[in-house]
Scaffold this motif. Structure first.
Motif, PDB file in Angstrom:
ATOM      1  N   SER A  16       0.835  -1.208   0.000  1.00  0.00           N
ATOM      2  CA  SER A  16       0.000   0.000   0.000  1.00  0.00           C
ATOM      3  C   SER A  16       0.867   1.253   0.000  1.00  0.00           C
ATOM      4  CB  SER A  16      -0.923  -0.002   1.215  1.00  0.00           C
ATOM      5  OG  SER A  16      -1.818  -1.100   1.168  1.00  0.00           O
ATOM      6  N   THR A  47       1.006   3.836  -3.287  1.00  0.00           N
ATOM      7  CA  THR A  47       0.687   5.244  -3.061  1.00  0.00           C
ATOM      8  C   THR A  47       1.848   6.133  -3.483  1.00  0.00           C
ATOM      9  OG1 THR A  47      -0.821   4.706  -1.234  1.00  0.00           O
ATOM     10  CG2 THR A  47       0.106   6.933  -1.279  1.00  0.00           C
ATOM     11  N   TRP A  98      -0.159  12.519  -7.408  1.00  0.00           N
ATOM     12  CA  TRP A  98      -0.326  12.986  -6.030  1.00  0.00           C
ATOM     13  C   TRP A  98       0.807  13.941  -5.697  1.00  0.00           C
ATOM     14  CZ3 TRP A  98      -2.298   9.580  -1.520  1.00  0.00           C
ATOM     15  CH2 TRP A  98      -3.358   8.756  -1.930  1.00  0.00           C
ATOM     16  N   VAL A 112       0.079  12.333   0.811  1.00  0.00           N
ATOM     17  CA  VAL A 112       0.329  11.120   1.579  1.00  0.00           C
ATOM     18  C   VAL A 112      -0.040  11.355   3.039  1.00  0.00           C
ATOM     19  CG1 VAL A 112       2.082   9.456   2.311  1.00  0.00           C
ATOM     20  CG2 VAL A 112       2.153  10.387  -0.014  1.00  0.00           C
ATOM     21  N   ALA A 130      -3.770  11.349   3.357  1.00  0.00           N
ATOM     22  CA  ALA A 130      -4.291   9.982   3.305  1.00  0.00           C
ATOM     23  C   ALA A 130      -4.070   9.268   4.635  1.00  0.00           C
ATOM     24  CB  ALA A 130      -3.618   9.210   2.175  1.00  0.00           C
ATOM     25  N   CYS A 163      -6.369   5.393   0.457  1.00  0.00           N
ATOM     26  CA  CYS A 163      -5.091   4.831   0.021  1.00  0.00           C
ATOM     27  C   CYS A 163      -4.970   4.866  -1.501  1.00  0.00           C
ATOM     28  CB  CYS A 163      -4.984   3.385   0.514  1.00  0.00           C
ATOM     29  SG  CYS A 163      -3.407   2.570   0.170  1.00  0.00           S
ATOM     30  N   GLY A 164      -3.741   4.949  -1.971  1.00  0.00           N
ATOM     31  CA  GLY A 164      -3.504   4.794  -3.398  1.00  0.00           C
ATOM     32  C   GLY A 164      -3.637   3.342  -3.794  1.00  0.00           C
TER      33      GLY A 164
END
Length: 257
Positions: A203, A207, A216, A221, A224, A233-234
């Motif tokens: 994860s 991301t 992003w 980050v 998130a 989450c990405g």
């Protein structure tokens, strides 16, 4: 019963992960089958961490209990003989006390994730790294990674099926390394913590790849992370670039081998 620590290397392709499964091949199952060739009967080995399907091991650690007090070198050689048709190898073996437990005695686990950026498909590295075609900004990814260091509630970066009692973990290192390779660039993510949540590293990398691609900003980050929501989450990156790279113990069982 004599107890032995095993340092294990494996290629995750073709396995349903580390953990023994009834109807699917596993790394644990392969080693336990090899142990049964040396000592007939059922065997259950415990490992430092359970890796998912397709994830590799560079230095997984497990322990086993046997009736015979084997010489460590002979034990590793015998196991490797019975593992020769598998992509699994015992690279070190050491006698340990009954108090040693591969999982519960560990104080740190280290993971490596490999991502290769190049236009052409991977050949030699196929199945050993995540392949993307677009370039990435390593500095931006490191800036995003820095927001994840320390003790946090990592609910955002935790699989919905994670069985950990708490989403709170302390991340000690998340370092992005950029390496020029022929016809492309390899990005290595070095991750270190006492323990991890299910799918946490994948994860993170999925991301951060979005940060490196410019989709992003590094600060996203942090947003998130603070959301404490899996939906923030990405993408979760594929497993083939992930390696369990090492396990630390208060007294390294392999230091004298």
């Amino acid at each position: 019963m004599p107890r032995f620590a095993l340092k294990i290397e494996y290629h995750g392709a073709g396995f349903a992960g580390w953990q023994r499964q009834k109807d699917h091949p596993s790394v644990q199952g392969a080693i336990e089958t090899a142990l049964a060739k040396l000592q007939p009967g059922d065997h259950t080995i415990a490992a430092a961490g359970r890796t998912d399907a397709g994830v590799h091991g560079l230095a997984q650690v497990a322990h086993c209990d046997l009736v015979k007090d084997w010489a460590p070198f002979r034990l590793s050689e015998a196991l490797n003989y019975h593992l020769k048709d598998q992509r699994v190898a015992i690279v070190d073996c050491a006698p340990v006390t009954d108090e040693f437990h591969a999982r519960f005695s560990a104080t740190e686990r280290r993971y490596l994730f490999r991502l290769i950026s190049r236009r052409a498909p991977l050949t030699h590295e196929r199945g050993l790294a995540w392949h993307i075609k677009h370039p990435l900004d390593a500095d931006a990814m490191q800036a995003g990674a820095d927001h994840l260091l320390g003790r946090h509630d990592f609910t955002t970066f935790r699989s919905s099926i994670c069985q950990a009692d708490s989403p709170v973990k302390t991340l000690d290192e998340l370092r992005v390394e950029e390496i020029e390779i022929p016809n492309g660039v390899e990005y290595r993510f070095h991750v270190r913590a006492r323990s991890f949540l299910h799918n946490q590293v994948r994860s993170f990398v999925g991301t951060l790849e979005r940060v490196g691609a410019g989709a992003w900003a590094p600060g996203d980050v942090r947003r998130a992370l603070d959301a404490r929501n899996r939906a923030a989450c990405g993408p979760v990156c594929p497993p083939e670039g992930l390696y369990l790279a090492g396990v630390t113990y208060p007294d390294d069982p392999f230091s004298q081998t």
